[in-house]
Motif scaffolding. Structure first.
Motif, PDB file in Angstrom:
ATOM      1  N   TRP A  28       0.844  -1.187   0.000  1.00 25.53           N
ATOM      2  CA  TRP A  28       0.000   0.000   0.000  1.00 25.53           C
ATOM      3  C   TRP A  28       0.881   1.239   0.000  1.00 25.53           C
ATOM      4  O   TRP A  28       1.922   1.264   0.629  1.00 25.53           O
ATOM      5  CB  TRP A  28      -0.931  -0.119   1.202  1.00 25.53           C
ATOM      6  N   ASP A  30       1.176   5.706   0.112  1.00 27.33           N
ATOM      7  CA  ASP A  30       0.513   6.916   0.611  1.00 27.33           C
ATOM      8  C   ASP A  30       0.163   7.827  -0.564  1.00 27.33           C
ATOM      9  O   ASP A  30       0.389   7.477  -1.733  1.00 27.33           O
ATOM     10  CB  ASP A  30       1.364   7.615   1.676  1.00 27.33           C
ATOM     11  N   GLU A  31      -0.335   9.019  -0.258  1.00 26.81           N
ATOM     12  CA  GLU A  31      -0.755   9.949  -1.313  1.00 26.81           C
ATOM     13  C   GLU A  31       0.416  10.479  -2.128  1.00 26.81           C
ATOM     14  O   GLU A  31       0.229  11.026  -3.214  1.00 26.81           O
ATOM     15  CB  GLU A  31      -1.583  11.106  -0.730  1.00 26.81           C
ATOM     16  N   HIS A  32       1.649  10.313  -1.643  1.00 28.54           N
ATOM     17  CA  HIS A  32       2.846  10.744  -2.374  1.00 28.54           C
ATOM     18  C   HIS A  32       3.515   9.569  -3.083  1.00 28.54           C
ATOM     19  O   HIS A  32       4.647   9.677  -3.546  1.00 28.54           O
ATOM     20  CB  HIS A  32       3.839  11.409  -1.419  1.00 28.54           C
ATOM     21  N   TRP A  33       2.842   8.431  -3.132  1.00 22.05           N
ATOM     22  CA  TRP A  33       3.318   7.209  -3.776  1.00 22.05           C
ATOM     23  C   TRP A  33       4.612   6.694  -3.135  1.00 22.05           C
ATOM     24  O   TRP A  33       5.483   6.168  -3.808  1.00 22.05           O
ATOM     25  CB  TRP A  33       3.482   7.385  -5.278  1.00 22.05           C
ATOM     26  N   GLN A  34       4.719   6.834  -1.822  1.00 21.06           N
ATOM     27  CA  GLN A  34       5.796   6.189  -1.088  1.00 21.06           C
ATOM     28  C   GLN A  34       5.188   4.994  -0.367  1.00 21.06           C
ATOM     29  O   GLN A  34       4.011   5.019   0.001  1.00 21.06           O
ATOM     30  CB  GLN A  34       6.431   7.155  -0.091  1.00 21.06           C
ATOM     31  N   ALA A  36       3.738   2.849   2.171  1.00 17.68           N
ATOM     32  CA  ALA A  36       3.161   3.156   3.486  1.00 17.68           C
ATOM     33  C   ALA A  36       3.090   1.903   4.343  1.00 17.68           C
ATOM     34  O   ALA A  36       3.260   1.958   5.556  1.00 17.68           O
ATOM     35  CB  ALA A  36       1.781   3.764   3.325  1.00 17.68           C
ATOM     36  N   ARG A  54       2.291  -1.093   9.041  1.00 20.20           N
ATOM     37  CA  ARG A  54       2.948   0.085   8.467  1.00 20.20           C
ATOM     38  C   ARG A  54       4.414  -0.227   8.167  1.00 20.20           C
ATOM     39  O   ARG A  54       5.043  -1.033   8.833  1.00 20.20           O
ATOM     40  CB  ARG A  54       2.820   1.264   9.402  1.00 20.20           C
ATOM     41  N   GLU A  81      -9.581   4.119   3.195  1.00 15.71           N
ATOM     42  CA  GLU A  81      -8.309   4.719   3.576  1.00 15.71           C
ATOM     43  C   GLU A  81      -7.145   4.137   2.782  1.00 15.71           C
ATOM     44  O   GLU A  81      -6.099   4.739   2.665  1.00 15.71           O
ATOM     45  CB  GLU A  81      -8.074   4.503   5.076  1.00 15.71           C
TER      46      GLU A  81
END
Length: 175
Positions: A28, A30-34, A36, A54, A81
């Motif tokens: 998965w 995050d919104e910055h494509w790192q 998560a 995580r 989410e």
């Protein structure tokens, strides 16, 4: 450098006890494509959400297992989410087309390369043009770290600068 697909299906082992904590189902972002985290269980009959660990809980990624820090705790997150994933989620990185700003499709994402210890940004994509092309020519590698602020990871395509076409060809011919 690690390939993301090599992690999927690996067992997660608690580093302190040696106990198996689960199996990686998906990755998965995050919104910055790192990176998560790792999805360990997806929704089941009537139960909404996903069980995740995580990325900060990862101690090491090996060929045969992912080792977790002693205090690794699974969390249950609502499906809404978890938006960006490799295989699942609303936005799937796998098979996204990679297009130049000139409108040329370079291929589709087959795999993702990242450095485990460097904040887990995506550093490159393995691209495919389809099964037959992969057999004849092999897959190609596009290093996106060369274009730090020039890559747009959208919901329907990844946009890269027009010069990525030459860089992709060079990477293919230098293998």
């Amino acid at each position: 450098m690690l390939k993301l697909q090599s992690l999927i299906g690996l067992p997660m082992i608690d580093q302190a006890s040696g106990r198996r904590a689960g199996t990686i189902q998906d990755i998965w972002f995050d919104e910055h494509w790192q990176l998560a985290g790792m999805i360990t269980r997806a929704s089941r009959w009537g139960r909404r959400g996903m069980t995740v660990l995580r990325w900060r809980h990862v101690a090491a990624c090996g060929e045969d297992a992912v080792l977790l820090h002693e205090q690794a705790l699974e969390e249950r997150l609502p499906e809404g989410e978890i938006v960006r994933c490799f295989h699942t989620g609303l936005v799937r990185l796998r098979n996204l087309p990679v297009m130049t700003l000139g409108g040329l499709q370079l291929g589709r994402v087959s795999d993702v390369y990242f450095h485990q210890d460097e904040g887990t940004p995506i550093v490159g994509y393995e691209l495919t043009d389809g099964f037959i092309s992969d057999l004849r020519e092999g897959r190609r590698w596009l290093r996106i770290a060369a274009y730090p602020d020039q890559v747009t990871l959208g919901e329907d395509a990844i946009l890269v600068p027009a010069r990525a076409e030459q860089d992709l060809e060079q990477a293919t011919s230098n293998r």
